[in-house]
Design an enzyme around this catalytic site. Sequence first.
Site, mmCIF file in Angstrom:
data_model
loop_
_atom_site.group_PDB
_atom_site.id
_atom_site.type_symbol
_atom_site.label_atom_id
_atom_site.label_comp_id
_atom_site.label_asym_id
_atom_site.label_seq_id
_atom_site.Cartn_x
_atom_site.Cartn_y
_atom_site.Cartn_z
ATOM 1 C CE LYS A 1 -3.333 2.461 1.468
ATOM 2 N NZ LYS A 1 -2.279 1.746 2.204
ATOM 3 C CG ASP B 1 -1.923 -1.694 1.343
ATOM 4 O OD1 ASP B 1 -2.172 -2.596 2.167
ATOM 5 O OD2 ASP B 1 -1.194 -0.710 1.602
ATOM 6 C CD GLU C 1 1.632 -2.528 0.510
ATOM 7 O OE1 GLU C 1 1.844 -2.355 -0.707
ATOM 8 O OE2 GLU C 1 1.786 -1.639 1.357
ATOM 9 C CD GLU D 1 2.407 -0.407 5.717
ATOM 10 O OE1 GLU D 1 2.088 -0.606 4.539
ATOM 11 O OE2 GLU D 1 1.990 0.556 6.382
ATOM 12 C CG ASP E 1 8.242 1.663 7.868
ATOM 13 O OD1 ASP E 1 7.329 2.182 7.212
ATOM 14 O OD2 ASP E 1 8.685 2.150 8.928
ATOM 15 C CG HIS F 1 5.416 1.591 4.087
ATOM 16 N ND1 HIS F 1 5.616 2.261 5.268
ATOM 17 C CD2 HIS F 1 4.160 1.893 3.687
ATOM 18 C CE1 HIS F 1 4.511 2.920 5.589
ATOM 19 N NE2 HIS F 1 3.615 2.725 4.648
#
Lengths: 429, 429
Positions: free
Chosen positions: B220, B248, B274, B301, B324, B351
Amino acid sequence: MSLIAEFQTHDVRFPTSLLLDGSDAMNPDPDYSAAYLRIATDAGDGLEGHGFVFTIGRGNDVEVAAIQALAPYVLGRNAEELLADLGGVWRELQHDSQLRWLGPEKGVMHMAIGAVVNALWDLRAKREGKPLWRLLGELSPEELVDLVDFRYLSDALTRDEALAILRDAEPGRAARIARLEAEGYPAYTTTPGWLGYSDEKLARLSREAVAEGFAQIKLKVGASLDDDVRRLGIAREAVGPGIRIAVDANQRWDVAEAIDWMRRLARFDIAWIEEPTNPDDVLGHAAIARGIAPIPVATGEHGANRVMFKQFLQAGALQVLQIDYSRVAGVNENIAILLLAAKFGVPVCPHAGGVGLCEAVQHLAMFDFIAVSGTTDDRMIEFVDHLHEHFTAPVDVHDGRYWPPAAPGAGTEMHAGSIAQYEFRVTDA
Amino acid sequence: MSLIAEFQTHDVRFPTSLLLDGSDAMNPDPDYSAAYLRIATDAGDGLEGHGFVFTIGRGNDVEVAAIQALAPYVLGRNAEELLADLGGVWRELQHDSQLRWLGPEKGVMHMAIGAVVNALWDLRAKREGKPLWRLLGELSPEELVDLVDFRYLSDALTRDEALAILRDAEPGRAARIARLEAEGYPAYTTTPGWLGYSDEKLARLSREAVAEGFAQIKLKVGASLDDDVRRLGIAREAVGPGIRIAVDANQRWDVAEAIDWMRRLARFDIAWIEEPTNPDDVLGHAAIARGIAPIPVATGEHGANRVMFKQFLQAGALQVLQIDYSRVAGVNENIAILLLAAKFGVPVCPHAGGVGLCEAVQHLAMFDFIAVSGTTDDRMIEFVDHLHEHFTAPVDVHDGRYWPPAAPGAGTEMHAGSIAQYEFRVTDA
């Protein structure tokens, strides 16, 4: 100091499907409904804030549940602090990370945030003793940009650019308020054009619309090309060449179908084609706009949020932008959208009708005229003559124009008796 | 003949925020939750259908209310008829004009439709005694396209084009099923990279990921550039040059900021970025993709529906498509999205994580390999090692790969004991 002491929701549904009012190519039998919110404080001044999400029937209970889920964000809090920082309230509700997951920024939860925000605006306007259009039209450019969340907009509109737009319009505000009160704001009517009406009713209502001073009518299309050609012929004959006729397909078509169909209707001199396809389809609308130019494409009543409107403007996918009172997250997000439209030089013609949408959205169009775009050229507010009697400050539309409301508030308060009469219980289903 | 006799919803919430599992730049304290649905028939065979919407806490009750609102569409109906025509069920739920107003096709109501559709797929797979991936992978091309609603897609993918894609892949199905059972399906792990973890934990978990056979990890990013540089350095050193590192941002940035930030991180050899910005921003993602090429942009997602995915593909706005399990309206809409991705030649990397998403979405990736794209090149399923113990058929992930589940069903059934233990009551809030 006062506290928000009541947060009361209602599931209000009017059985409009019985008369085919509101019938179109995608919505054959709407029951105009409101997921309704009333907030009150312990101030003892009798002032309340009212807001709602317009729906067309089933699922209105889900929307009510979503509004109810927001009660902890408002109940028990200091009313003066909340009302003094409605930009902060908006950000707090919108950026709650857990609630945000449910959209993000779209659908049931997003509209519920709008109802809460709008109820607070109604309360603030009543406390200040002003109609919302005037309250907003008298805020400073700095106060207005503080209401807007520019996150995700900066590639199209920065805070500084928005400030510049508002400052440019500032010197003319007083003159435009005077003009608004003297001349009203242009309206157009959808009353003649519902798909469920007979040819005779269409012709009669079209003639009546002209007699009542409307310069534009709108017809629903998209279910049958033959029917559309016949009905447009009837309407054009009824109103004559000088009246604008817009058409609305309510998302019925795919891209190629929209282009083909509209080329077949072009000879009736079409003012705009509204919602030709899915409201999320920025690129599809752009392709349609290129394919049917110079007929303008109009959309927005299902525009989920400011990020979608940004893209429609960037892509040239709409030539008429139709804000809606209750689709996005309230007054604040609609101000962002009005500023985007001004930046791109696109006229805003609000969606209305339903229940209470005319009463509510007129305030935003009038604010746009006073403080943002500074013009009513190519702009008009939709009008449908339904259900106004249920509101404490029903619209005043005559001579083809909306006349600015004088009553303090946002126009969103329904009579308590109407709420009680049309409150929906599961056993009604 | 049997009837759908039970339609029972549960508000299930796991207190994951206590450990900062799942923390990222936009979601600091998620409580992984499921708006959960169990349906049962009167057949007396003990088979049930389970489906859910994944949320991250507050608002899970609203999602439950939305699922509950759909009970009348299913309860009391003929189970064999429903299960034999899940394309028809999808259309019926999706095109209910009154419910559609609440999106359209996005947010709380759209995801609720997904839960219902997915519960029916789970029941059908159990009745046929097959895991969902195999059930779908054995349907004929004609049966598969009948599941898909091509409305609004025809400018990018027609029914005939979809049929051709599926027919091209048909001859190799048996060989690919054998390969899937022998080799598994590639996975990557996000376990090391949550923002709330210490540097030491990041390094340790990164090394463990490599030892466990993963060829890609994901971190992240987006809260602090300095932190991101430091953490990527730690991770790159821990995994060495041969392991892919994706990042992400969870929608944290505006367009220009995303481009600037990613240029600063490019030296760490980034596998993909992402969710760089708002998930509705097709044009913004396209601008970012152009600005940071050759780093691929991944998103999906929070992709609301097939119309949004269509545009991302048309605009070149994503290079990795992340379906997703519970964001769109169920298996049917995800099949539409897999077909769109195949048409545009874009790899799908689902995801997962949350609660139950790994168990559920693996079926769709494996189906894609067997019957749609026909390849696992550049494809992998996200894996996070959380909460699997609550499911009756927990994922089997080892040697860096998902191994195809053998249990009949869609992988979506939670243990009754887990539901009872984590059922949320308003008094818990």
